[in-house]
Design a protein around this motif. Sequence first.
Motif, PDB file in Angstrom:
ATOM      1  N   ALA A 110       5.662  -6.212  -4.601  1.00  0.00           N
ATOM      2  CA  ALA A 110       4.262  -5.823  -4.389  1.00  0.00           C
ATOM      3  C   ALA A 110       3.332  -6.801  -5.108  1.00  0.00           C
ATOM      4  CB  ALA A 110       4.041  -4.397  -4.878  1.00  0.00           C
ATOM      5  N   ALA A 111       3.705  -7.177  -6.325  1.00  0.00           N
ATOM      6  CA  ALA A 111       2.864  -8.106  -7.093  1.00  0.00           C
ATOM      7  C   ALA A 111       2.813  -9.480  -6.414  1.00  0.00           C
ATOM      8  CB  ALA A 111       3.397  -8.233  -8.518  1.00  0.00           C
ATOM      9  N   LEU A 170       3.351 -10.184  -3.195  1.00  0.00           N
ATOM     10  CA  LEU A 170       2.606 -10.101  -1.932  1.00  0.00           C
ATOM     11  C   LEU A 170       1.101 -10.083  -2.194  1.00  0.00           C
ATOM     12  CD1 LEU A 170       4.773  -7.680   0.270  1.00  0.00           C
ATOM     13  CD2 LEU A 170       4.850 -10.174   0.140  1.00  0.00           C
ATOM     14  N   GLU A 171       0.709  -9.419  -3.292  1.00  0.00           N
ATOM     15  CA  GLU A 171      -0.710  -9.388  -3.653  1.00  0.00           C
ATOM     16  C   GLU A 171      -1.195 -10.818  -3.964  1.00  0.00           C
ATOM     17  OE1 GLU A 171      -2.333  -6.666  -3.060  1.00  0.00           O
ATOM     18  OE2 GLU A 171      -4.130  -7.837  -3.552  1.00  0.00           O
ATOM     19  N   GLU A 172      -0.380 -11.574  -4.706  1.00  0.00           N
ATOM     20  CA  GLU A 172      -0.734 -12.970  -5.011  1.00  0.00           C
ATOM     21  C   GLU A 172      -0.841 -13.788  -3.710  1.00  0.00           C
ATOM     22  OE1 GLU A 172       1.955 -12.531  -9.039  1.00  0.00           O
ATOM     23  OE2 GLU A 172       2.407 -14.223  -7.714  1.00  0.00           O
ATOM     24  N   ARG A 206      -1.564 -12.687  -0.743  1.00  0.00           N
ATOM     25  CA  ARG A 206      -2.771 -12.303  -0.005  1.00  0.00           C
ATOM     26  C   ARG A 206      -3.940 -13.198  -0.409  1.00  0.00           C
ATOM     27  NH1 ARG A 206      -1.128  -7.002  -0.552  1.00  0.00           N
ATOM     28  NH2 ARG A 206      -0.063  -6.695   1.422  1.00  0.00           N
ATOM     29  N   GLY A 207      -4.030 -13.458  -1.700  1.00  0.00           N
ATOM     30  CA  GLY A 207      -5.080 -14.347  -2.206  1.00  0.00           C
ATOM     31  C   GLY A 207      -4.938 -15.750  -1.631  1.00  0.00           C
ATOM     32  N   LEU A 239       0.438  -9.365   5.640  1.00  0.00           N
ATOM     33  CA  LEU A 239      -0.215 -10.444   4.882  1.00  0.00           C
ATOM     34  C   LEU A 239      -1.260 -11.175   5.723  1.00  0.00           C
ATOM     35  CD1 LEU A 239       2.796 -12.080   2.973  1.00  0.00           C
ATOM     36  CD2 LEU A 239       0.931 -10.730   2.000  1.00  0.00           C
TER      37      LEU A 239
END
Length: 295
Positions: free
Chosen positions: A12-13, A15-17, A19-20, A60
Amino acid sequence: SAEIISGTEMRAAILEELRGEVAAIKEKYDTVPGLVTILVGENPASVSYVTLKVKTALGLGFHEIQDNQPEDITEDELLALIDKYNNDPSIHGILVQLPLPKHIDEEKVITAINPDKDVDGFHPVNLGRMVLGDKDGFLPCTPAGIQEMIVRSGTETSGAEVVVVGRSNIVGKPISIMMGQKGVGANSTVTMVHTRTKNLEEHCKRADILIVAAGVPNLVKPEWIKPGSTVIDVGVNRIGTAPSGKALLSGDVEFDKAKEIAGKITPVPGGVGPMTIAMLMKNTVASAWRHLGAE
Ligand code: NAD
């Protein structure tokens, strides 16, 4: 009791990175990373792996093509398809789900992928780049996920005794090479053990970091684990079926007892598995940056 290293949370962490990064690519180049997943036939395990990859890529905001082909596609047709995506500028990553049907030469197909779009990291050119420590390649996703987990868990790798159980081309062999390289998350002293190893137990007992990729449930006994060590269990073994019909999975390590001895340990499921997908996405984003920057 050991700290449980959650691959689900780390994914999750990551994928969040990512996304940016997708947003930054969009901003800079007015386009998004492109991934094609090629699935031949309807092998249920392959279908479920591909479905998850597609879902993650779409989540994403990638340009994602799910190219499903019939079981009886010829080798030449499949090679032509790969050639098409090799030459498609909107595609930065090509994934051919393995295994392929028996009438198709897997090695020939993998080798036909442009190495600069080989986000699975299985092309011989990328394996060569990995051995040379060349950062222009793509690391194979499962070993990359294992290394990322070790780093994110805060485990010291420099000078650590790493023991890898298994020597397959997709897990044991590459992770052994990667952990012994110079650099962050590596610089370890590596021993690779396998079916012909004498005294498997003695080797495992020395490991500050024990990576197990054998595909044998309960192969590693709790008493083989060095107290306080980090244990990465790569094994995914179907050990039965739940009343709901869902497969019951176990790793290669006796988890319940091992977690009382290890310092940090990965669960199965929810450990290395989710990391593999995250690394595929990371490779695709890296590929998009490289291709777009070079245009
Ligand atoms: P493989 O069968 O190709 O290789 C297994 C290796 O383990 C072999 O090199 C063999 O020498 C060694 N081995 C087997 N039994 C042993 C024993 N009794 N003692 C010592 N060594 C032994 O398997 P693989 O493709 O490397 O996969 C290994 C496991 O990891 C499987 O359970 C697989 O499902 C799982 N896996 C998980 C992921 C993931 O993303 N989580 C990805 C790939 C593989």
